[in-house]
Scaffold this motif. Structure first.
Motif, mmCIF file in Angstrom:
data_model
loop_
_atom_site.group_PDB
_atom_site.id
_atom_site.type_symbol
_atom_site.label_atom_id
_atom_site.label_comp_id
_atom_site.label_asym_id
_atom_site.label_seq_id
_atom_site.Cartn_x
_atom_site.Cartn_y
_atom_site.Cartn_z
ATOM 1 N N THR A 108 106.270 61.474 9.184
ATOM 2 C CA THR A 108 105.852 62.872 9.231
ATOM 3 C C THR A 108 104.447 62.989 8.649
ATOM 4 O O THR A 108 104.035 62.148 7.834
ATOM 5 C CB THR A 108 106.806 63.763 8.420
ATOM 6 O OG1 THR A 108 106.770 63.355 7.038
ATOM 7 C CG2 THR A 108 108.236 63.645 8.930
ATOM 8 N N LYS A 133 108.646 58.599 5.635
ATOM 9 C CA LYS A 133 109.076 59.144 6.922
ATOM 10 C C LYS A 133 107.861 59.213 7.845
ATOM 11 O O LYS A 133 106.725 59.307 7.368
ATOM 12 C CB LYS A 133 109.663 60.551 6.755
ATOM 13 C CG LYS A 133 110.938 60.611 5.934
ATOM 14 C CD LYS A 133 111.422 62.050 5.810
ATOM 15 C CE LYS A 133 112.677 62.144 4.958
ATOM 16 N NZ LYS A 133 113.134 63.547 4.806
ATOM 17 N N GLU A 160 109.513 62.499 -0.079
ATOM 18 C CA GLU A 160 109.452 63.944 0.084
ATOM 19 C C GLU A 160 110.425 64.673 -0.843
ATOM 20 O O GLU A 160 111.506 64.174 -1.158
ATOM 21 C CB GLU A 160 109.746 64.324 1.537
ATOM 22 C CG GLU A 160 108.660 63.879 2.506
ATOM 23 C CD GLU A 160 108.920 64.341 3.923
ATOM 24 O OE1 GLU A 160 110.064 64.746 4.217
ATOM 25 O OE2 GLU A 160 107.985 64.301 4.742
#
Length: 244
Positions: free
Chosen positions: A112, A110, A187
């Protein structure tokens, strides 16, 4: 192998090659001390690899410089951004000779900070273990980057998920719920529960369970529904809800 000097002439990299051969000859495989809950495997943390390698490399006058960078790409067919991590590695010898390693690129799960940081660590670990000829994990051969930006096992197999085994329930107090990521940047949430005087580690990998576990108040008591696979407890439900 040769490289150009300031005058455009080539010079042999004999000293760095000789030093690197000696250093690699002293290397041994470090213990696989960390768990990857997604692929049911173990790996060596980057810190353990550096702790092993730095003294051996320094004795031969060698240092390894790694520079990460990130660029963002637009996914084809939608507006989703993908973070592509690039690791540039240079081997430096105290004679002034250097070896530039081909840049290593991989996509974070992702865009992030958590996933990007995990991808950088994974890329650095992958490069260093390849250079030094040591084993960094027992699962690296099963993982490759696909075009969709996800870390996938080869042959298009999906990461192993908890099987449809019996669900157990426990009423416990939540001590903590922390965002984490696998070495490949996948994650998950690591949940610590307390039942009486015992503590229990639980992994939430489904988005719904990850979100719910992070919203729980610390020290609150809830009913948690778990599935166990190879010693890992997976969170499949909170309260009366069980995710099938």
């Amino acid at each position: 192998m040769s490289q150009n000097n300031e005058n455009g002439k080539t010079m042999e990299r004999k000293q760095i090659h000789s030093a690197l051969v000696k250093a690699i000859g002293e290397m041994s495989n470090p213990a696989l001390s960390a768990d990857n809950p997604f692929f049911k495997s173990k790996y060596v943390p980057l810190s353990d690899i550096l702790e092993l390698a730095r003294p051996i490399l320094a004795k031969q006058g060698i240092a390894i410089l790694q520079t990460p960078s990130v660029r963002y790409e637009q996914q084809q067919g939608n507006n989703t951004q993908v973070a592509v991590v690039k690791i540039c590695t240079t081997i430096i010898h105290d004679s002034g000779e250097t070896i530039e390693i081909e840049p290593f690129e991989l996509k974070a799960d992702k865009p992030t900070p958590q996933s990007i940081g995990s991808a950088i660590t994974y890329g650095r670990r992958y490069n260093i273990t390849s250079i030094l000829g040591i084993a960094g994990a027992d699962d690296d051969g099963n993982v490759t980057e696909q075009g969709n930006g996800q870390s996938q096992p080869q042959d298009n197999q999906q990461p192993q998920q908890p099987p449809q085994t019996a669900i157990s329930s426990v009423e416990a107090k939540i001590i903590s719920a922390v965002d984490d990521a696998s070495p490949q940047g996948k994650e998950y949430v690591k949940v610590t529960l307390e039942k009486g005087s015992k503590k229990l580690q639980v992994i939430a990998i489904e988005p719904d369970m990850m979100d719910k576990s992070l919203k729980l108040e610390q020290n609150s008591v809830e009913k948690f529904h778990l599935k166990q696979e190879q010693g890992i407890n997976y969170l499949v439900g909170i309260g009366e809800h069980v995710q099938q």
